[in-house]
Design an enzyme around this catalytic site. Structure first.
Site, PDB file in Angstrom:
ATOM      1  N   ASP A 101     -27.121  28.720  38.549  1.00 32.94           N
ATOM      2  CA  ASP A 101     -28.076  28.995  37.468  1.00 32.94           C
ATOM      3  C   ASP A 101     -28.807  30.300  37.716  1.00 32.94           C
ATOM      4  O   ASP A 101     -28.922  30.751  38.851  1.00 32.94           O
ATOM      5  CB  ASP A 101     -29.189  27.930  37.425  1.00 32.94           C
ATOM      6  CG  ASP A 101     -28.666  26.544  37.232  1.00 32.94           C
ATOM      7  OD1 ASP A 101     -27.587  26.406  36.653  1.00 32.94           O
ATOM      8  OD2 ASP A 101     -29.369  25.621  37.677  1.00 32.94           O
TER       9      ASP A 101
HETATM   10  N1  URA Z   1     -27.003  22.534  40.623  1.00 33.90           N
HETATM   11  C1  URA Z   1     -27.951  23.101  39.852  1.00 33.90           C
HETATM   12  O1  URA Z   1     -28.787  22.394  39.299  1.00 33.90           O
HETATM   13  N2  URA Z   1     -27.944  24.422  39.701  1.00 33.90           N
HETATM   14  C2  URA Z   1     -27.062  25.242  40.316  1.00 33.90           C
HETATM   15  O2  URA Z   1     -27.130  26.462  40.148  1.00 33.90           O
HETATM   16  C3  URA Z   1     -26.086  24.646  41.120  1.00 33.90           C
HETATM   17  C4  URA Z   1     -26.068  23.290  41.261  1.00 33.90           C
END
Ligand code: URA
Length: 233
Positions: A101
């Site tokens: 993310d």
């Molecule tokens: N889980 C999440 O919530 N975000 C990420 O970037 C990777 C795994």
């Protein structure tokens, strides 16, 4: 060889993304729009959007310590910074293996080896990914057990996860969380489901491979040993 595998080996994209390109009619073999599942042979003329595609004998593999505030796309429609901007000039046509993310930090692999990217991201291969999670406040044993045994997200239970308590102080709790799926915002949503808001999230391991001393925002080539490890995971 199957056309999606061939395109992936040529570094066009992951096998799944290549299937989409084929289904959408972007790919031609010897001048004819290719069909999903079609085979290609040596000497066939394969193009994507009119550009000739050639099989490369060697691939490139990089590891990035992604900082927060970067998106994992080649071009962002909101004009935010992208992880591609952190790659060294001349690194070639690489793509990120899976996603982190915007607000998540840590290990992100890049390659033009679509076959490896496919294997590392396909849910059936259950590649373990470990995250450092920091939440505000405390977490109870009952909440930890729910996270470990599975949380319902979008009507489907998550698989079992491994969770290790790392530290607790007056304000924050830190944990290591190992999952082997890659659903959208999975770790954040699992914690939200037990009423915990993640204030810091970093991917620290893929399988047993870690970041080492790679600084935030830095990128380096994988060592031959690391490439061997990942290709045999
Ligand atoms: N889980 C999440 O919530 N975000 C990420 O970037 C990777 C795994």
């Amino acid at each position: 060889m199957r056309i999606n595998k061939y395109l992936a080996e040529c570094g066009v994209a992951s096998r799944r993304a290549c299937d989409k390109l084929i289904a959408e009619g972007h790919v031609k073999v010897n001048g004819k729009v290719a069909a999903l599942g079609e085979d290609v042979r040596d000497g066939d003329d394969v193009t994507v959007d009119g550009n000739a595609v050639r099989r490369r004998l060697s691939h490139s593999y990089y590891l990035m310590n992604k900082p927060k505030g970067y998106v994992c796309t080649v071009k962002d429609d909101k004009d935010r910074k992208t992880v591609m901007q952190l790659l060294p000039a001349g690194a070639g046509r690489l793509f990120p293996v899976g996603r982190l993310d915007y607000d998540t930090e840590g290990m992100l692999l890049f390659t033009d080896d679509g076959d490896l990217a496919f294997r590392l991201t396909h849910p059936k291969n259950e590649i373990e990914k470990t995250y450092l999670v920091k939440i505000e406040g405390f977490i109870t044993d009952a909440e930890l057990n729910r996270l470990r045994t599975g949380i319902e997200l979008d009507g489907k239970m998550t698989n079992k996860s491994r969770i290790r308590l790392i530290s607790i102080d007056k304000r924050f709790t830190k944990l290591h969380v190992t999952i082997h799926e890659g659903r959208n915002r999975q770790v954040r949503r699992m914690f939200e489901a037990v009423g915990k808001h993640i204030v810091f999230l970093k991917r620290i391991k893929i399988g047993d491979m870690g970041l080492g001393s790679l600084e935030r925002g830095a990128v380096r080539k994988l060592t031959p040993e690391e490439i061997f490890y990942l290709t045999n995971l």
